[in-house]
Scaffold this motif. Structure first.
Motif, short mmCIF file in Angstrom:
data_model
loop_
_atom_site.label_atom_id
_atom_site.label_comp_id
_atom_site.label_asym_id
_atom_site.label_seq_id
_atom_site.Cartn_x
_atom_site.Cartn_y
_atom_site.Cartn_z
N MET B 1 0.85 -1.54 0.08
CA MET B 1 0.23 -0.15 -0.39
C MET B 1 0.90 1.09 0.15
SD MET B 1 -2.44 -0.07 3.55
CE MET B 1 -1.69 -1.00 4.29
N TYR B 2 0.88 2.21 -0.43
CA TYR B 2 0.96 4.10 -0.84
C TYR B 2 1.10 4.46 0.63
CZ TYR B 2 0.68 3.63 -5.47
OH TYR B 2 0.67 2.80 -7.46
N ASN B 3 2.11 4.92 1.06
CA ASN B 3 2.15 5.63 2.13
C ASN B 3 1.33 5.89 3.16
OD1 ASN B 3 3.41 5.39 4.80
ND2 ASN B 3 5.02 7.04 4.90
N PHE B 4 1.33 7.00 4.09
CA PHE B 4 0.17 8.30 4.63
C PHE B 4 0.87 9.19 5.90
CE2 PHE B 4 -1.69 3.02 5.31
CZ PHE B 4 -0.97 3.66 6.64
N GLU B 5 0.60 10.11 5.96
CA GLU B 5 0.72 10.31 7.08
C GLU B 5 -0.81 9.64 8.58
OE1 GLU B 5 0.26 14.53 8.08
OE2 GLU B 5 0.74 14.67 6.11
N PHE B 6 -0.31 9.05 9.09
CA PHE B 6 -1.17 8.59 10.20
C PHE B 6 -1.13 9.58 11.69
CE2 PHE B 6 -1.79 6.13 13.79
CZ PHE B 6 -2.47 4.90 13.60
N LYS B 7 -2.17 10.06 11.42
CA LYS B 7 -2.79 10.65 12.86
C LYS B 7 -3.53 9.76 14.07
CE LYS B 7 -2.38 14.96 10.91
NZ LYS B 7 -2.30 15.76 10.13
N ASP B 22 -6.56 17.87 3.24
CA ASP B 22 -7.06 17.57 2.19
C ASP B 22 -6.79 16.10 1.91
OD1 ASP B 22 -7.83 19.51 0.60
OD2 ASP B 22 -5.88 19.78 -0.83
N GLU B 23 -7.51 15.36 1.00
CA GLU B 23 -7.71 13.48 1.05
C GLU B 23 -7.66 13.03 2.08
OE1 GLU B 23 -5.66 11.76 -2.23
OE2 GLU B 23 -4.88 13.79 -2.76
N ALA B 24 -7.73 13.56 3.73
CA ALA B 24 -7.93 12.79 4.81
C ALA B 24 -8.73 11.93 4.36
CB ALA B 24 -8.23 13.65 6.21
N PRO B 35 -7.55 -3.19 3.62
CA PRO B 35 -7.53 -4.45 2.68
C PRO B 35 -7.33 -4.03 1.33
CG PRO B 35 -8.75 -5.83 4.09
CD PRO B 35 -8.71 -3.94 4.40
N THR B 36 -8.42 -2.48 1.21
CA THR B 36 -8.91 -2.22 0.06
C THR B 36 -7.55 -1.16 -0.40
OG1 THR B 36 -11.09 -1.96 0.84
CG2 THR B 36 -10.15 -0.13 -0.79
N PRO B 44 -5.45 7.53 0.29
CA PRO B 44 -5.55 8.42 1.53
C PRO B 44 -4.11 8.84 1.83
CG PRO B 44 -6.71 7.04 2.78
CD PRO B 44 -5.68 6.00 0.86
N SER B 45 -3.08 10.53 1.29
CA SER B 45 -2.42 10.36 2.03
C SER B 45 -2.45 10.87 3.24
CB SER B 45 -2.39 12.05 1.58
OG SER B 45 -3.69 13.08 1.56
N SER B 46 -3.76 11.09 3.84
CA SER B 46 -4.10 10.57 5.73
C SER B 46 -4.81 10.06 6.00
CB SER B 46 -4.05 12.58 5.63
OG SER B 46 -4.36 12.91 7.39
N ILE B 47 -5.11 9.24 7.11
CA ILE B 47 -5.31 8.47 8.06
C ILE B 47 -5.11 9.30 9.55
CG2 ILE B 47 -5.18 5.93 9.02
CD1 ILE B 47 -6.24 5.69 5.99
#
Lengths: 161, 262
Positions: B1-7, B22-24, B35-36, B44-47
């Motif tokens: 999976m592509y990386n993202f920011e995590f909060k 954006d894109e959170a 899984p998706t 998403p760029s941010s989770i």
């Protein structure tokens, strides 16, 4: 990279992970606890089943960062203190509850979870609880038998040997 | 999976602020979203994880007799709570498997609105109210087609309020590989009427089978459904089951629900 801390099998561990690192990747690659297996990586097979804060989860479907500050148990923490097999592992061995063994760590963790809340599960309850654990060798009969034996129950009604 | 920011916020207000970027993307139990993302069907760029927000968890009984379930409450916690009515217990304890039920949440399931998910059938059948950070949405208005809901960007489900039917039953024909519903029928019987919701069958997602509701109101028995016809048009057909087979299952599962609730 963010840091992550948790207690795994009673020991404090920490590391730096990418946000996308799965819990199973952290456990296998960073902690080198390779008993937790990756069978399908699509949340179906249960070979990666572990306990997080006492609850059965699939480590391939949880981020390492989601387990930050949690207590984690893996198959490596299941043996008795002297290194001998615990009662679940011994029952799997005695009743031929495995052939290739790939699914076994997940099966043992799922069994430990079941027996925590149900000390004498019926065959149906056992099969229901193992719904998320796939075994491609045994046909499940001997796994069920092992779990009945581990919980001190009569195994004679389970047909397959 | 592509990386993202995590909060991982600890309060609802922190979560809402984090979701404004954006894109959170909100992450509930992750049993669908992770899984998706692995398949790169979502990136998403941010989770923003909602799993550490105590205000969103738990089950309570309200003064009017209804039950409120926090959006972040897991299926396992719903299945094991003594305030929950029978149909909803059956539903929660048969979602996925034991490990999935320890992570997956009611809010995540409703917000995703998978056409074969179980919870949308319960919410629609019982006439639940979806409580978000911004408003209260009736289940009749909430589900808007396959994977579509009335939720706006950045809006999250804080809780779900269920009126308690005096009879209820959920009957699910399990698709054995995925454990989703091939067809699932939730029946709720209230003093002022009967509501029947069907999941797994329609190309538009969960829906109410109003003809069955009318027939059962006059005669609450399996035979009341005998003369109803279900056209295969608009029913899902795939490698697991044809349109005709699923259409057939709707009536079979509804009859089982009537029998079980009687």
């Amino acid at each position: 990279m963010p840091d992550v801390k948790m207690i795994v099998n009673g020991k404090k561990v920490s590391g730096f992970v990418e946000c996308r690192t799965l819990l199973v990747e952290f456990i296998r690659n960073d902690l080198q606890l390779t008993g937790t297996h990756v069978g399908c990586d699509t949340s179906q097979c249960g070979a990666c089943a572990i306990h997080v804060d006492g609850k059965l989860v699939k480590a391939c479907t949880m981020l390492a960062l989601e387990a930050n500050s949690c207590e984690v148990s893996t198959i490596e923490g299941q043996a008795n203190e002297d290194g001998s097999l615990n009662f679940i592992q011994q029952a799997f061995k005695d009743h031929h509850g495995l052939q290739c063994g790939f699914c076994t760590p997940g099966m043992v963790m799922a069994t430990a979870d079941l027996l925590k809340t149900n000390s004498k599960p019926t065959e149906l309850e056992i099969r229901d609880h193992l719904e998320g654990n796939i075994c491609r060798c045994t046909g499940y009969h001997n796994i069920v038998k092992a779990i009945l034996a581990a919980s001190g129950q009569d195994t004679s009604l389970i047909a397959a040997e | 999976m592509y990386n993202f920011e995590f909060k991982q916020p600890k309060t609802i207000s922190e979560a809402l602020t984090a979701l404004k970027s954006d894109e959170a993307q909100a992450l509930a139990g992750g049993q669908t979203l992770i899984p998706t993302m692995k398949q790169r069907l979502a990136s998403p760029s941010s989770i923003v994880s909602l799993s550490e927000i105590p205000e969103m968890k738990g089950i309570c009984k309200n003064d009017d007799g209804s039950i409120s379930i926090g959006g972040g409450t897991t299926h396992a916690d719903v299945a094991n709570n003594s305030n929950i009515f029978p149909g909803l217990v059956t539903l929660a304890e048969n979602i996925g498997d034991a490990a999935v039920r320890n992570r997956g949440t009611i809010g995540g399931s409703l917000a995703n609105n998978d056409p074969a998910a179980c919870y949308p059938a319960a919410a629609l059948s019982a006439g639940a109210t979806i409580v978000t950070n911004a408003r209260e949405i009736s289940a009749d208005d909430f589900f808007q087609g396959m994977f579509e809901t009335a939720l706006d960007e950045g809006e999250i489900i804080l809780s779900v309020r269920f009126p308690v039917p005096f009879l209820s039953s959920y009957q699910k024909f399990i698709q054995p590989a995925s454990r989703f519903a091939m067809v699932g029928v939730f029946l709720s019987n209230f003093d002022n009427g009967i509501r029947v919701a069907v999941t797994g069958a329609s190309e538009e997602g969960v829906y109410r089978w109003v003809e069955a509701e009318g027939a059962l109101k006059d005669n609450f028995s399996e035979s009341a459904l005998n003369d109803l016809l279900i056209e295969p048009k608009g029913i899902i057909g795939d490698i697991h089951a044809s349109k005709e087979y699923r259409a057939h299952l709707i009536k079979v599962m509804t009859k089982r629900a009537v029998k079980s609730a009687s």
